[in-house]
Motif scaffolding. Structure first.
Motif, PDB file in Angstrom:
ATOM      1  N   SER A 133       0.773  -1.085  -0.066  1.00  0.00           N
ATOM      2  CA  SER A 133       0.031   0.029  -0.005  1.00  0.00           C
ATOM      3  C   SER A 133       0.904   1.384  -0.087  1.00  0.00           C
ATOM      4  N   PHE A 135       2.500   2.348   2.901  1.00  0.00           N
ATOM      5  CA  PHE A 135       2.388   2.934   3.975  1.00  0.00           C
ATOM      6  C   PHE A 135       3.195   2.067   4.941  1.00  0.00           C
ATOM      7  N   PRO A 148       2.332   7.532   4.894  1.00  0.00           N
ATOM      8  CA  PRO A 148       2.736   7.259   3.481  1.00  0.00           C
ATOM      9  C   PRO A 148       4.218   7.436   3.187  1.00  0.00           C
ATOM     10  N   LYS A 150       6.157   7.865   0.823  1.00  0.00           N
ATOM     11  CA  LYS A 150       6.593   8.903   0.133  1.00  0.00           C
ATOM     12  C   LYS A 150       6.628  10.453   0.879  1.00  0.00           C
ATOM     13  N   ASP A 151       5.809  10.687   1.912  1.00  0.00           N
ATOM     14  CA  ASP A 151       5.751  11.821   2.497  1.00  0.00           C
ATOM     15  C   ASP A 151       7.130  11.850   3.583  1.00  0.00           C
TER      16      ASP A 151
END
Length: 239
Positions: A133, A135, A148, A150-151
């Motif tokens: 996912s 996460f 997430p 990517k964050d």
């Protein structure tokens, strides 16, 4: 997907049960399936509840932890917890996954828990990095928080805690984990541990000055031992 391991804590000392159970509840990839104060009670619970990992005291009256371990050798993996240091050989004779000496610190507990996760992870025996996912899930102040990947900008080690700093404008997330455990949850191709106290998202690196990464107001040191690999990954020449 990341595996969640169901755990049983077995000890005839209530304080020891509470301590190990609290460690289980703080660890994102563990779930507390039950607690028992004797080997016989544990055996009964194991017949009713699917369990992957047993944190097991060796010295218990009657049906001891070693007796229980011998009976479940083909079942869940065992991590022994004991106040005595002379049972390690016996522990490994019954194929125990690890052996923790009381009082057990959370760092030592996480070492054993990470070994268990690696054991139950797919074929190569290495813990999966990141869920499909995109996460990761961590515990913070008794809440589960999905972040997430990517964050994530960077992660900083703060003794027993780690601080996860994200680019979504939210305040940093503190979680009681080791840097090693969190590092194993992240995709290796995207994250690098540049210092014993810092892991960075390589996609977020914009400015490198001498031996530091500049991320906003934060200066992140780059250890000399990883400097060449770090610069190569960025496609930069030596500074």
């Amino acid at each position: 997907m990341n595996r969640t391991l169901n755990c049983l804590v077995v000890d005839d000392e209530p304080l020891a049960v509470r301590l190990i159970a609290s460690y289980v509840e703080r660890t994102p990839f563990l779930s507390l399936a039950g607690k028992a104060s004797s080997g016989a009670e544990a055996l009964s619970l194991l017949a009713e509840e699917p369990v992957d990992l047993v944190f097991l005291d060796i010295h218990m009256p009657g049906f001891s932890g070693m007796d229980l371990a011998r009976q479940i050798q083909n079942g869940p993996r065992v991590v022994f917890t004991t106040a005595y240091s002379d049972h390690a050989v016996d522990g490994f004779a019954v194929n125990a996954l690890d052996y923790l000496l009381k009082p057990v610190s959370y760092e030592e507990f996480m070492r054993a828990a990470s070994r268990a996760l690696a054991y139950y992870s797919p074929k190569d025996g290495v813990a999966e990095s990141v869920p499909m996912s995109g996460f990761i899930t961590v515990k913070s102040e008794y809440r589960l928080i999905r972040i997430p990947v990517k964050d994530i900008d960077y992660i900083e080690g703060l003794k027993d805690y780690v601080k996860i700093v994200t680019s979504d404008g939210q305040k940093p997330i503190l979680t009681l984990m080791s840097m090693k455990s969190l590092e194993e949850m992240l995709p290796e191709a995207e994250f690098m541990r540049v210092h014993r106290s810092f892991i960075v998202n390589m996609d977020k690196v914009r400015i490198v000055e001498r031996n530091c990464i500049i991320m906003g107001q934060q200066l992140i040191p780059v250890a000399e031992s990883v400097r060449k690999r770090f610069l190569t990954a960025l496609g930069m020449s030596s500074l």
